[in-house]
Design a protein around this motif. Structure first.
Motif, mmCIF file in Angstrom:
data_model
loop_
_atom_site.group_PDB
_atom_site.id
_atom_site.type_symbol
_atom_site.label_atom_id
_atom_site.label_comp_id
_atom_site.label_asym_id
_atom_site.label_seq_id
_atom_site.Cartn_x
_atom_site.Cartn_y
_atom_site.Cartn_z
ATOM 1 N N GLY A 18 0.746 -1.365 -0.290
ATOM 2 C CA GLY A 18 -0.102 -0.038 -0.312
ATOM 3 C C GLY A 18 0.827 1.185 0.136
ATOM 4 N N LEU A 42 -4.503 1.509 -5.610
ATOM 5 C CA LEU A 42 -3.532 0.568 -4.707
ATOM 6 C C LEU A 42 -4.175 -1.237 -5.230
ATOM 7 C CD1 LEU A 42 -3.545 1.534 -1.667
ATOM 8 C CD2 LEU A 42 -1.889 1.155 -3.397
ATOM 9 N N GLY B 191 -2.205 3.007 2.544
ATOM 10 C CA GLY B 191 -2.879 1.921 1.765
ATOM 11 C C GLY B 191 -3.340 0.326 2.318
ATOM 12 N N LYS B 419 -15.407 11.717 6.536
ATOM 13 C CA LYS B 419 -15.722 12.898 5.143
ATOM 14 C C LYS B 419 -14.699 13.002 3.886
ATOM 15 C CE LYS B 419 -19.203 15.683 3.276
ATOM 16 N NZ LYS B 419 -19.258 16.956 3.015
ATOM 17 N N SER B 422 -12.991 10.761 2.720
ATOM 18 C CA SER B 422 -13.826 10.230 1.875
ATOM 19 C C SER B 422 -14.122 10.373 0.502
ATOM 20 C CB SER B 422 -15.700 9.690 2.290
ATOM 21 O OG SER B 422 -16.399 8.369 2.168
ATOM 22 N N GLU B 423 -14.091 11.651 0.536
ATOM 23 C CA GLU B 423 -13.824 12.519 -0.588
ATOM 24 C C GLU B 423 -11.869 12.607 -1.282
ATOM 25 O OE1 GLU B 423 -15.929 15.914 -0.417
ATOM 26 O OE2 GLU B 423 -17.763 14.570 -0.489
ATOM 27 N N GLN B 427 -6.142 13.626 1.365
ATOM 28 C CA GLN B 427 -4.990 12.275 0.600
ATOM 29 C C GLN B 427 -4.136 13.620 -0.164
ATOM 30 O OE1 GLN B 427 -7.915 11.510 1.758
ATOM 31 N NE2 GLN B 427 -8.557 9.792 1.202
ATOM 32 N N SER B 431 -0.600 14.230 -0.598
ATOM 33 C CA SER B 431 0.648 14.049 -1.768
ATOM 34 C C SER B 431 0.852 15.454 -2.443
ATOM 35 C CB SER B 431 -0.136 13.694 -2.800
ATOM 36 O OG SER B 431 -1.121 12.167 -2.549
ATOM 37 N N ASN B 543 -13.533 2.740 -2.687
ATOM 38 C CA ASN B 543 -13.151 3.133 -4.566
ATOM 39 C C ASN B 543 -12.320 4.467 -4.197
ATOM 40 O OD1 ASN B 543 -13.869 2.006 -6.862
ATOM 41 N ND2 ASN B 543 -15.922 3.339 -6.890
ATOM 42 N N GLU B 544 -11.171 3.950 -4.438
ATOM 43 C CA GLU B 544 -10.029 5.483 -4.327
ATOM 44 C C GLU B 544 -10.367 6.374 -4.672
ATOM 45 O OE1 GLU B 544 -5.763 4.753 -3.867
ATOM 46 O OE2 GLU B 544 -6.192 2.799 -4.292
ATOM 47 N N PRO B 545 -10.336 8.023 -4.014
ATOM 48 C CA PRO B 545 -10.766 8.733 -4.640
ATOM 49 C C PRO B 545 -9.168 10.006 -5.061
ATOM 50 C CG PRO B 545 -10.687 9.490 -2.548
ATOM 51 C CD PRO B 545 -10.401 8.436 -2.158
ATOM 52 N N GLU B 546 -9.613 10.025 -5.993
ATOM 53 C CA GLU B 546 -8.142 11.589 -6.645
ATOM 54 C C GLU B 546 -7.700 11.974 -5.395
ATOM 55 O OE1 GLU B 546 -11.770 11.723 -8.332
ATOM 56 O OE2 GLU B 546 -11.255 13.515 -7.755
ATOM 57 N N PHE B 547 -6.052 11.592 -5.792
ATOM 58 C CA PHE B 547 -5.467 12.871 -5.149
ATOM 59 C C PHE B 547 -4.677 13.242 -5.729
ATOM 60 C CE2 PHE B 547 -1.255 11.704 -7.279
ATOM 61 C CZ PHE B 547 -1.532 10.900 -8.367
ATOM 62 N N TYR B 548 -4.861 14.134 -7.077
ATOM 63 C CA TYR B 548 -3.904 14.857 -7.209
ATOM 64 C C TYR B 548 -4.509 16.415 -7.414
ATOM 65 C CZ TYR B 548 -6.742 13.718 -10.755
ATOM 66 O OH TYR B 548 -8.201 13.371 -11.655
ATOM 67 N N LEU C 78 -9.822 6.560 -12.303
ATOM 68 C CA LEU C 78 -9.603 5.579 -10.391
ATOM 69 C C LEU C 78 -10.511 5.517 -10.207
ATOM 70 C CD1 LEU C 78 -6.716 5.131 -8.609
ATOM 71 C CD2 LEU C 78 -7.719 7.113 -8.051
ATOM 72 N N ARG C 79 -11.525 5.864 -9.863
ATOM 73 C CA ARG C 79 -12.641 5.566 -9.493
ATOM 74 C C ARG C 79 -14.015 4.657 -10.254
ATOM 75 N NH1 ARG C 79 -14.274 8.238 -4.656
ATOM 76 N NH2 ARG C 79 -14.611 10.479 -4.333
#
Lengths: 132, 548, 296
Positions: A18, A42, B191, B419, B422-423, B427, B431, B543-548, C78-79
């Motif tokens: 991760g 991931l 992760g 929250k 989640s959104e 992250q 990042s 479901n991972e959210p965007e990181f950028y 990604l989603r």
């Protein structure tokens, strides 16, 4: 209506590890260098990575592997690409890669290796070099 | 996110100093600074061991007892781990710290396709109660407590630990287990998450509620600012986000009608120590104070003991470099100094070669000696909170407090930690910060001795450091685990397994606490994969959210 | 193939010509809305619903390119990544590459390719920022506009005239307060339009994309729209309309390309520039006379 040729890169995290900080900051750096970057997220299986790479028509797959499993993973992925007759996607690897494994990876068919600590400049240069 | 930003003039004199947390540092501090900041001993410091505990949670701190150091174990098979456990106990260690392999951490059995190449690699492979019975055989579980580095499936491991103890004739109120169990930090920086955010938090809540009622000697949560800092948060954010994470868990449990007083005293923390020395010290002192204030004022906790910020201040991995690794010996010493000056109760130190290898016995010993030296040789046990009263440190501590509160308020404004995660808000922030900091390191904006600007003669060291030694991977571990699984499936009572899993499913989909059901599943020898599978079915995967 | 289109490779046109006759069977859905409303999560859930009905789904997700570096992080995927090993799902991320509003003719070209490849549903995702809403309606059969409660997006929609082009209005994140109020507001504003029986009555739907709530109904509503168009013979006119717009955009692009090429080699062009620079002619007059020269 000219669109310059962009390099499309898939940054992928195979397996269960991760640690994604490296993958994420490299993605940002490649974007700032003018490339189009797709991040896989991931916990990806090799099937998911392959399908993503082909659908997205990427030029490079950038694997980020921090778990030490780079040799078996690259071997499998290269075999998958051969089986699907894919010859226009280059494979690169980054993460925790011992220097002594780099020649082994190159021999397998990995186009470039960027062990942790490689500067953004060197990674960008290395990526661009693949297309000269 | 460690080194401060220095702006120098042409002659090399420092014009400005800005810490990563955003605090500017003056050349000179004096009594007027304390006055300006409104510093008052009683309100801002208190005596050591007295509210608000800024100086220390114990009245005598190191005078009465030196700090405790922790050692990580667990790799390969339960049999090998059991041997290692026994060895450590024989050497005087009175607590175990268990590592699990990635398939176990991610709720997969050793024969799952995703487990390939990972069984037993970074920790012990656990598929069922049988493995726990092997690992903890002959260990006096009423005297030895176990820290379990497990998060997404912490509920399963806790239940399994209880089932193991019961199998060996202990009762659940005799045993002590401390699962890390901080799913929110996994989602920010480590992760090893599985389920969506709300379900992850629900499971943490279930485990805390259960611990309150059934496992009186266990500490159900260890909130890790550590990993959040490793992924790009600055020191103030490290504390702020950890506290907001704590609140998310506390709020989930209080909604069940349990008072904070009944469980917050059992929370512990895991914080990082690298970077600027003074910033770390101010951070820990401010953190102690803020935690106590928050529990008292926002959660009505009155029992003094329950207001302590307990935890491990240590590690420092992010601050180490691959280049010129011997430099990391000194770095480690300075980070440990910071921890000692902050009054850390428990500590650990990354070894100097940890940037590129598993600690060798030699480097592990060096870390231990570093910590010993501070306590026994150079005087860190002499007096409590020696820097108290310093114009600089007290002003800095107050400013750090403000920064931490600012960061906390930002999270609150956006609806709370659950929250935000989640959104993807947190992250994205970390990042970006990690990226900017890395750019700063590569450009030389942040000085890292041995890394920049000495990019020159790196070849010699690079080759040595490049000869990375990784975790040995032994194919036999996987073979053995798979064989054990096969045998297990053949001998266990299928009806018991399916009945218990059905009951677990019902609880998971409803609102009943899952813990008692998990204990039953463990006793029936359901596997980790089966139990986690029930959760996957009921909760889905995040479901991972965007990181950028 | 889509790569060739994206990179403006000359062979792309030949391929498009070949594929075009095979297109026209798929149903194209446009999903647009401001950043952060949950479009990608919604599409991820929609894919699941369509797959349950055994329909093959293709998604084109458009993200903005950085105006500074020209690069992009194409993160919508990604989603939706859990569908990454499903052979019945095709996800393609495209960067806007400088096109305002995000969508370009390349997006339409890509949709044609995917349609010809046999995908039953083609979903195009883009960020709604003024222009984009109109672009998407000129590519898709059915347009979904996503908003979230509490942001006043409903009112923005009216102001921007978006109300006219949306077929389905989706209020996502309906676990927020004001969800009902937002839906009510939209329904009221939509009710003020005068529609005949053969015109599709836009729906307002509530969803919580994150856990799939309301998405099955949404999928059904899109399919109902498709059915409605077929029943009321709207498919043909709509297809003609889209084709017309496509034809025009192709004309514009091809013509512009030729002109630009011409300009690079032309002495007239350089002379005109000199005149503008020296101040003896203004740009407007120069452009007018240039165009007249070219078109003669």
């Amino acid at each position: 209506m000219e669109t310059k040729n962009k390099i499309r890169v898939l940054i992928a995290k195979p397996g269960l590890d991760g640690h994604d900080k490296g993958a994420k900051i490299v993605a940002l750096a490649l974007r700032d260098a003018g490339m189009e970057v797709i991040y896989s997220g991931l916990h990806q299986t090799l099937d998911q990575i392959m399908q993503t790479a082909t659908q997205e028509a990427v030029d490079v797959i950038g694997l980020s592997i921090m778990s030490g499993a780079h040799l078996p993973i690259c071997e499998k992925l290269i075999a998958m690409m051969k089986a699907q007759e894919i010859d226009d996607i280059r494979l690169t690897v980054g993460g925790v890669i011992p220097y002594q494994d780099i020649p082994k990876l190159k021999e397998m068919g990995v186009a470039a290796v960027f062990p942790g600590g490689t500067s953004f400049e060197d990674i960008t240069f290395g990526m661009n070099k693949l297309f000269e | 996110m460690g080194v401060a930003k220095y702006i120098k003039d042409e002659r090399g004199a420092i014009k400005t100093v800005t810490y990563q947390s955003g605090i500017n540092v003056k050349p000179v501090y004096g009594p007027e600074d304390l006055e300006k900041a409104g510093f008052k001993y009683e309100k801002d410091l208190g005596a050591p061991g007295e509210y608000p505990f800024t100086r220390s949670i114990h009245p005598q701190s190191y005078r009465s007892r030196a700090w405790t150091t922790r050692q990580y174990t667990g790799f390969g098979t339960p049999e090998e781990t059991n041997e290692r456990f026994k060895l450590m106990i024989a050497n005087g260690q009175n607590g175990l710290n268990v590592a699990f392999d990635l398939p176990t951490q991610m709720g997969y059995d050793s024969d799952h396709p995703l487990a390939q190449g990972e069984v037993g690699r970074v920790g012990m492979a656990i598929d069922s109660l049988k493995d726990f019975e092997t690992a903890f055989a002959g260990i006096p579980l009423d005297r030895i407590g176990s820290g379990l580095t497990i998060n997404a499936v912490a509920t399963i491991m806790m239940a399994m630990y209880q089932a193991t103890a019961e199998k060996f004739g202990y009762s659940k109120d005799q045993i002590s287990t401390t699962p890390q169990n901080d799913i929110l930090k996994e989602m920010i920086g480590r992760g090893a998450w599985i389920f969506p955010v709300e379900h992850g938090v629900r499971l943490v809540g279930d485990s805390i509620e259960y611990a309150v009622k059934e496992l009186p000697k266990s500490n159900p949560v260890s909130i890790c600012g550590y990993h959040i800092r490793e992924s790009g948060a600055n020191p103030a954010q490290e504390i702020a986000y950890a506290f907001e994470i704590a609140k998310a868990y506390i709020d989930n449990v209080t909604q069940r009608g349990i008072l904070p007083e009944e469980f917050v005293g059992r929370f512990s923390f895991n914080f990082n120590v690298y970077g600027n020395l003074w910033e770390q010290i101010a951070k820990f002192r401010a953190a102690r104070k803020l935690w106590a204030k928050m529990l008292k004022n926002e959660y009505g906790v009155t029992d003094k003991k329950k207001l302590f910020l307990r935890g491990l201040f240590g590690g420092g991995g992010s601050g180490l470099t691959k280049e010129q690794p011997e430099n990391n010996i000194m770095r480690g010493a300075y980070y440990a100094l910071g921890a000692a000056l902050s009054g850390a109760q428990t500590t650990a130190l990354c070894s100097f070669d940890e940037a590129y290898t598993i600690p060798t016995p030699r480097s592990a010993l060096l870390s231990l000696r570093t910590l010993e030296m501070l306590m026994d040789e150079v005087g860190l046990r002499d007096t409590v909170d020696p820097l108290a009263g310093s114009y600089f440190i007290e002003t800095l501590t107050l400013e750090m407090e403000e920064k931490i509160l600012e960061e906390m308020q930002e999270v609150q404004k956006m609806g709370g930690m659950t929250k935000c995660i989640s959104e993807g808000v947190i992250q994205r922030k970390v990042s970006r910060q990690a990226y900017e900091y890395e750019k700063g390191l590569q450009s030389g904006e942040y000085r890292k001795v041995g890394l920049n600007p000495e990019a020159s003669d790196q070849t010699a060291e690079k080759t040595e450091a490049g000869a990375v030694e990784l975790h040995e991977y032994n194919e036999d571990w996987a073979k053995k685990s798979k064989a054990n699984l096969k045998a297990l499936r053949a001998t266990r009572n299928d009806k018991d397994v399916s009945d218990s899993l059905k009951a677990l499913e019902k609880a998971a989909k409803g609102s009943d606490n899952v813990m008692p059901h998990l204990v039953k599943c463990c006793h029936a020898y359901a596997t980790v994969g089966e139990m986690a599978g029930v959760f996957r079915q009921a909760f889905g995967e995040w479901n991972e959210p965007e990181f950028y | 193939m889509i790569r060739l289109i994206e990179d403006n490779d000359p062979s792309a046109f030949e391929l498009l010509k070949e594929l075009y006759p095979h297109s026209g069977n798929g149903f194209t859905i446009g999903i647009t809305g401001s950043p952060g409303v949950g479009k990608s999560t919604l599409i991820d859930a929609l894919i699941t619903e369509f797959r349950k009905l055994d329909l093959k789904v293709a998604v084109i997700a458009v993200d903005p390119s950085s105006p500074v570096s020209g690069g992009a992080i194409l993160g919508d995927r990604l989603r939706m990544q859990r569908h990454a090993a499903d052979a019945g799902v095709f996800i393609r991320s495209m960067a806007s590459r400088g096109q305002k509003g995000g969508l370009s003719r390349a997006t339409k070209d890509a949709a044609i390719v995917l349609d010809a490849m046999g995908y039953d549903i083609i979903i195009i995702e883009t960020v709604g920022a003024g222009q984009a809403e109109f672009d998407i309606a000129s590519i898709a059969h059915s347009t979904g506009i996503v908003s979230i409660p509490g942001t006043g997006d409903g009112i923005q929609a009216v102001k921007a005239g978006i109300l006219e082009i949306g077929d389905i209005f989706i209020v996502n994140k309906c676990d927020k307060p004001d969800a009902d109020a937002a839906c009510h507001q939209l329904t009221m504003m939509l009710g003020m339009r005068n529609l005949s029986d053969t015109e599709w009555r836009p729906s307002v739907l509530k969803t919580i994309a994150q856990n799939g709530t309301g998405v099955d109904k949404l999928a059904q509503t899109f399919l109902s729209h498709f059915d409605f168009m077929k029943k009321n013979n709207l498919m043909d006119p709509k297809r003609k309309e889209l084709e017309h717009i496509y034809f025009q955009s192709l004309l514009k692009d091809l013509t512009l390309e030729k002109i630009l090429l011409f300009m690079e080699d032309s002495t007239d062009y350089r002379q005109a520039l000199k005149k503008i620079e020296s101040g003896s002619m203004d740009p407007i007059t120069a452009a007018e006379s240039m165009v007249n020269k070219i078109l003669v």
